[in-house]
Design an enzyme around this catalytic site. Structure first.
Site, PDB file in Angstrom:
ATOM      1  N   LYS A  13       0.835  -1.221   0.000  1.00 24.22           N
ATOM      2  CA  LYS A  13       0.000   0.000   0.000  1.00 24.22           C
ATOM      3  C   LYS A  13       0.864   1.263   0.000  1.00 24.22           C
ATOM      4  O   LYS A  13       0.626   2.196  -0.764  1.00 24.22           O
ATOM      5  CB  LYS A  13      -0.928   0.016   1.234  1.00 24.22           C
ATOM      6  CG  LYS A  13      -1.812  -1.214   1.356  1.00 24.22           C
ATOM      7  CD  LYS A  13      -2.683  -1.178   2.594  1.00 24.22           C
ATOM      8  CE  LYS A  13      -1.962  -1.281   3.912  1.00 24.22           C
ATOM      9  NZ  LYS A  13      -1.277  -2.581   4.151  1.00 24.22           N
ATOM     10  N   ARG A  87      -9.881   0.958   8.602  1.00 22.67           N
ATOM     11  CA  ARG A  87      -9.360  -0.377   8.876  1.00 22.67           C
ATOM     12  C   ARG A  87     -10.384  -1.269   9.554  1.00 22.67           C
ATOM     13  O   ARG A  87     -10.082  -2.398   9.905  1.00 22.67           O
ATOM     14  CB  ARG A  87      -8.160  -0.242   9.803  1.00 22.67           C
ATOM     15  CG  ARG A  87      -6.881  -0.803   9.247  1.00 22.67           C
ATOM     16  CD  ARG A  87      -5.789  -0.441  10.228  1.00 22.67           C
ATOM     17  NE  ARG A  87      -4.607  -1.173  10.023  1.00 22.67           N
ATOM     18  CZ  ARG A  87      -3.561  -0.710   9.335  1.00 22.67           C
ATOM     19  NH1 ARG A  87      -3.610   0.459   8.753  1.00 22.67           N
ATOM     20  NH2 ARG A  87      -2.484  -1.434   9.246  1.00 22.67           N
ATOM     21  N   ARG A 126      11.721  -5.703   4.994  1.00 20.27           N
ATOM     22  CA  ARG A 126      11.565  -4.249   4.770  1.00 20.27           C
ATOM     23  C   ARG A 126      12.558  -3.451   5.633  1.00 20.27           C
ATOM     24  O   ARG A 126      12.791  -3.761   6.795  1.00 20.27           O
ATOM     25  CB  ARG A 126      10.142  -3.818   5.135  1.00 20.27           C
ATOM     26  CG  ARG A 126       9.970  -2.293   5.097  1.00 20.27           C
ATOM     27  CD  ARG A 126       8.529  -1.856   5.135  1.00 20.27           C
ATOM     28  NE  ARG A 126       7.761  -2.455   6.189  1.00 20.27           N
ATOM     29  CZ  ARG A 126       6.439  -2.395   6.269  1.00 20.27           C
ATOM     30  NH1 ARG A 126       5.763  -1.763   5.340  1.00 20.27           N
ATOM     31  NH2 ARG A 126       5.790  -2.981   7.260  1.00 20.27           N
ATOM     32  N   ARG A 160      11.415  -1.777  11.166  1.00 21.61           N
ATOM     33  CA  ARG A 160      10.328  -1.384  12.065  1.00 21.61           C
ATOM     34  C   ARG A 160      10.164  -2.421  13.177  1.00 21.61           C
ATOM     35  O   ARG A 160      10.273  -3.615  12.937  1.00 21.61           O
ATOM     36  CB  ARG A 160       9.009  -1.283  11.271  1.00 21.61           C
ATOM     37  CG  ARG A 160       8.791   0.066  10.640  1.00 21.61           C
ATOM     38  CD  ARG A 160       7.642   0.129   9.660  1.00 21.61           C
ATOM     39  NE  ARG A 160       6.394  -0.497  10.058  1.00 21.61           N
ATOM     40  CZ  ARG A 160       5.265  -0.448   9.342  1.00 21.61           C
ATOM     41  NH1 ARG A 160       5.251   0.214   8.189  1.00 21.61           N
ATOM     42  NH2 ARG A 160       4.174  -1.049   9.745  1.00 21.61           N
ATOM     43  N   ARG A 171      -0.515  -8.731  13.670  1.00 18.65           N
ATOM     44  CA  ARG A 171      -1.046  -7.758  12.698  1.00 18.65           C
ATOM     45  C   ARG A 171      -1.914  -8.469  11.660  1.00 18.65           C
ATOM     46  O   ARG A 171      -2.966  -7.951  11.268  1.00 18.65           O
ATOM     47  CB  ARG A 171       0.107  -7.027  11.999  1.00 18.65           C
ATOM     48  CG  ARG A 171       0.793  -6.017  12.892  1.00 18.65           C
ATOM     49  CD  ARG A 171       2.140  -5.598  12.337  1.00 18.65           C
ATOM     50  NE  ARG A 171       2.058  -4.919  11.063  1.00 18.65           N
ATOM     51  CZ  ARG A 171       3.091  -4.780  10.226  1.00 18.65           C
ATOM     52  NH1 ARG A 171       4.277  -5.273  10.552  1.00 18.65           N
ATOM     53  NH2 ARG A 171       2.943  -4.156   9.104  1.00 18.65           N
TER      54      ARG A 171
HETATM   55  P1  AP5 Z   1       4.861  -1.618   1.799  1.00 15.07           P
HETATM   56  O1  AP5 Z   1       4.503  -0.831   0.593  1.00 15.07           O
HETATM   57  O2  AP5 Z   1       5.612  -0.937   2.886  1.00 15.07           O
HETATM   58  O3  AP5 Z   1       3.556  -2.383   2.348  1.00 15.07           O
HETATM   59  P2  AP5 Z   1       2.291  -1.850   3.134  1.00 15.07           P
HETATM   60  O4  AP5 Z   1       1.093  -2.527   2.579  1.00 15.07           O
HETATM   61  O5  AP5 Z   1       2.279  -0.346   3.158  1.00 15.07           O
HETATM   62  O6  AP5 Z   1       2.619  -2.473   4.546  1.00 15.07           O
HETATM   63  P3  AP5 Z   1       2.513  -1.927   6.028  1.00 15.07           P
HETATM   64  O7  AP5 Z   1       3.168  -2.961   6.868  1.00 15.07           O
HETATM   65  O8  AP5 Z   1       3.030  -0.529   6.168  1.00 15.07           O
HETATM   66  O9  AP5 Z   1       0.992  -1.925   6.232  1.00 15.07           O
HETATM   67  P4  AP5 Z   1       0.275  -2.031   7.562  1.00 15.07           P
HETATM   68  O10 AP5 Z   1      -1.102  -1.788   7.123  1.00 15.07           O
HETATM   69  O11 AP5 Z   1       0.472  -3.257   8.348  1.00 15.07           O
HETATM   70  O12 AP5 Z   1       1.000  -0.937   8.468  1.00 15.07           O
HETATM   71  P5  AP5 Z   1       0.684   0.580   8.761  1.00 15.07           P
HETATM   72  O13 AP5 Z   1       1.944   1.309   8.717  1.00 15.07           O
HETATM   73  O14 AP5 Z   1      -0.488   1.074   7.993  1.00 15.07           O
HETATM   74  O15 AP5 Z   1       5.699  -2.904   1.314  1.00 15.07           O
HETATM   75  C1  AP5 Z   1       6.185  -3.837   2.255  1.00 15.07           C
HETATM   76  C2  AP5 Z   1       7.569  -4.341   1.767  1.00 15.07           C
HETATM   77  O16 AP5 Z   1       7.387  -5.059   0.539  1.00 15.07           O
HETATM   78  C3  AP5 Z   1       8.579  -3.219   1.458  1.00 15.07           C
HETATM   79  O17 AP5 Z   1       9.855  -3.619   1.838  1.00 15.07           O
HETATM   80  C4  AP5 Z   1       8.486  -3.035  -0.072  1.00 15.07           C
HETATM   81  O18 AP5 Z   1       9.715  -2.588  -0.625  1.00 15.07           O
HETATM   82  C5  AP5 Z   1       8.151  -4.467  -0.513  1.00 15.07           C
HETATM   83  N1  AP5 Z   1       7.303  -4.473  -1.717  1.00 15.07           N
HETATM   84  C6  AP5 Z   1       6.271  -3.634  -2.010  1.00 15.07           C
HETATM   85  N2  AP5 Z   1       5.738  -3.951  -3.195  1.00 15.07           N
HETATM   86  C7  AP5 Z   1       6.436  -5.028  -3.666  1.00 15.07           C
HETATM   87  C8  AP5 Z   1       6.347  -5.825  -4.846  1.00 15.07           C
HETATM   88  N3  AP5 Z   1       5.432  -5.560  -5.791  1.00 15.07           N
HETATM   89  N4  AP5 Z   1       7.206  -6.855  -4.971  1.00 15.07           N
HETATM   90  C9  AP5 Z   1       8.157  -7.136  -4.025  1.00 15.07           C
HETATM   91  N5  AP5 Z   1       8.295  -6.397  -2.880  1.00 15.07           N
HETATM   92  C10 AP5 Z   1       7.430  -5.368  -2.700  1.00 15.07           C
HETATM   93  O19 AP5 Z   1       0.183   0.467  10.273  1.00 15.07           O
HETATM   94  C11 AP5 Z   1       1.050   0.142  11.332  1.00 15.07           C
HETATM   95  C12 AP5 Z   1       0.277   0.082  12.632  1.00 15.07           C
HETATM   96  O20 AP5 Z   1      -0.317   1.369  12.913  1.00 15.07           O
HETATM   97  C13 AP5 Z   1      -0.897  -0.894  12.681  1.00 15.07           C
HETATM   98  O21 AP5 Z   1      -0.486  -2.206  13.010  1.00 15.07           O
HETATM   99  C14 AP5 Z   1      -1.771  -0.267  13.779  1.00 15.07           C
HETATM  100  O22 AP5 Z   1      -1.252  -0.545  15.058  1.00 15.07           O
HETATM  101  C15 AP5 Z   1      -1.599   1.219  13.504  1.00 15.07           C
HETATM  102  N6  AP5 Z   1      -2.620   1.745  12.598  1.00 15.07           N
HETATM  103  C16 AP5 Z   1      -2.395   2.261  11.355  1.00 15.07           C
HETATM  104  N7  AP5 Z   1      -3.553   2.653  10.808  1.00 15.07           N
HETATM  105  C17 AP5 Z   1      -4.538   2.368  11.705  1.00 15.07           C
HETATM  106  C18 AP5 Z   1      -5.934   2.505  11.691  1.00 15.07           C
HETATM  107  N8  AP5 Z   1      -6.605   3.022  10.642  1.00 15.07           N
HETATM  108  N9  AP5 Z   1      -6.629   2.094  12.796  1.00 15.07           N
HETATM  109  C19 AP5 Z   1      -6.011   1.594  13.854  1.00 15.07           C
HETATM  110  N10 AP5 Z   1      -4.675   1.404  13.924  1.00 15.07           N
HETATM  111  C20 AP5 Z   1      -3.928   1.787  12.857  1.00 15.07           C
END
Ligand code: AP5
Length: 214
Positions: A13, A87, A126, A160, A171
Site C-alpha cells: 500500500k 481499517r 523491509r 520497524r 497484525r
Molecule cells: P509496503 O509498501 O511498505 O507495504 P504496506 O502494505 O504499506 O505495509 P505496512 O506494513 O506498512 O501496512 P500495515 O497496514 O500493516 O501498516 P501501517 O503502517 O499502515 O511494502 C512492504 C515491503 O514489501 C517493502 O519492503 C516493499 O519494498 C516491498 N514491496 C512492495 N511492493 C512489492 C512488490 N510488488 N514486490 C516485491 N516487494 C514489494 O500500520 C502500522 C500500525 O499502525 C498498525 O499495526 C496499527 O497498530 C496502527 N494503525 C495504522 N492505521 C490504523 C488505523 N486506521 N486504525 C487503527 N490502527 C492503525
C-alpha cells in the site's frame, strides 16, 4: 478521483501510494506514517498509539478517527489517497460522515491482493529510512549502499519494531478480523476494485493506475 487503498500488512500500500503521489500528484494520508511520526516526535498521540502498534493491535478508533479528521481539516481540494484507513467498519462509517461534511467522497476502494505466503518475506525484509521515510527491501529493493538511504543519503535505515515475526502474526490476525470485512462493505457500496499486487512494483503500479484513471 479520491481513493482508499487497503490490503494486508505488506501488500504494498505504502509503495504504491508513493508512486501515485509522484505520478499523479495526489495527497497521501497514511495513518501508519502519521502514528510513526507522532511517536518519533514523542507527542501525546504518539505515546497513546505506541503500545498498540508495538503489539500489532489496532489503535482505538477514537484516537485514529480524530487524527484523520485533523488532516482533512487542512487538506484543501487535492485528490487524496487514504492508505491504512479505514481499517474496520466503524472507521469506514466515520470516514463517510467526515467526507460528507467536507463535500467529498471516495471514488474507488482499491484492494491490493497479495497471497499470504508472500507477506512475511516482504515484511521481515523491509527497511525504512528513519530520516525521510523511504522504503526498501533487502531482496526486491535494496539500497545502493548497505544501510544508506538512496533518497536522502543518511545512513539511517532501520527495521520497524512491528516487522518482527511475532508481531507480524498479530497484525495479520487483526487484519483478518477487522479489515478484511471491508471488502464486502465496499462491494455493497459499488466502489470496490481489486488489483493484483504480485509482480514487480512498476507492473503493479500500471494495473493500479488503469484502475484509478480508467
Ligand atoms: P509496503 O509498501 O511498505 O507495504 P504496506 O502494505 O504499506 O505495509 P505496512 O506494513 O506498512 O501496512 P500495515 O497496514 O500493516 O501498516 P501501517 O503502517 O499502515 O511494502 C512492504 C515491503 O514489501 C517493502 O519492503 C516493499 O519494498 C516491498 N514491496 C512492495 N511492493 C512489492 C512488490 N510488488 N514486490 C516485491 N516487494 C514489494 O500500520 C502500522 C500500525 O499502525 C498498525 O499495526 C496499527 O497498530 C496502527 N494503525 C495504522 N492505521 C490504523 C488505523 N486506521 N486504525 C487503527 N490502527 C492503525
Amino acid at each position: 478521483m479520491n481513493i482508499v487503498i487497503f490490503g494486508a500488512p505488506g501488500a504494498g500500500k505504502g509503495t504504491q501510494s508513493a508512486l501515485l503521489v509522484e505520478k499523479l500528484n495526489m495527497f497521501h494520508i497514511s495513518t501508519g506514517d502519521l502514528f510513526r511520526n507522532a511517536i518519533k516526535n514523542k507527542t501525546d498521540l504518539g505515546m497513546k498509539a505506541k503500545a498498540y502498534m508495538d503489539r500489532g493491535d489496532l489503535v482505538p478508533d477514537e484516537i485514529t478517527v480524530g487524527m484523520v479528521e485533523e488532516v482533512f481539516d487542512r487538506m484543501g481540494d487535492r485528490e487524496f489517497i487514504l492508505d491504512g484507513f479505514p481499517r474496520n467498519a466503524a472507521q469506514a462509517l466515520a470516514l463517510e460522515k467526515m467526507l460528507a461534511e467536507h463535500g467529498k467522497d471516495v471514488g474507488r476502494a482499491v484492494f491490493l491482493k497479495v497471497p499470504r505466503e508472500l507477506l512475511m518475506a516482504r515484511l521481515t525484509g523491509r527497511r525504512v529510512c528513519r530520516n525521510c521515510g523511504a522504503v526498501y527491501h533487502i531482496d526486491s529493493k535494496p539500497p545502493k549502499h548497505m544501510g544508506v538511504c538512496d533518497e536522502c543519503g543518511k545512513k539511517d535505515l532501520y527495521q520497524r519494531d512491528d516487522d518482527k515475526e511475532a508481531v507480524i502474526a498479530n497484525r495479520l490476525e487483526a487484519y483478518d478480523k477487522s479489515t478484511a470485512p471491508l471488502v464486502d462493505y465496499y462491494r455493497r457500496a459499488g466502489k470496490y476494485v481489486e488489483v493484483d499486487g504480485v509482480g514487480e512494483t512498476g507492473e503493479v503500479f500500471q494495473r493500479l493506475r488503469l484502475t484509478v484513471q480508467g
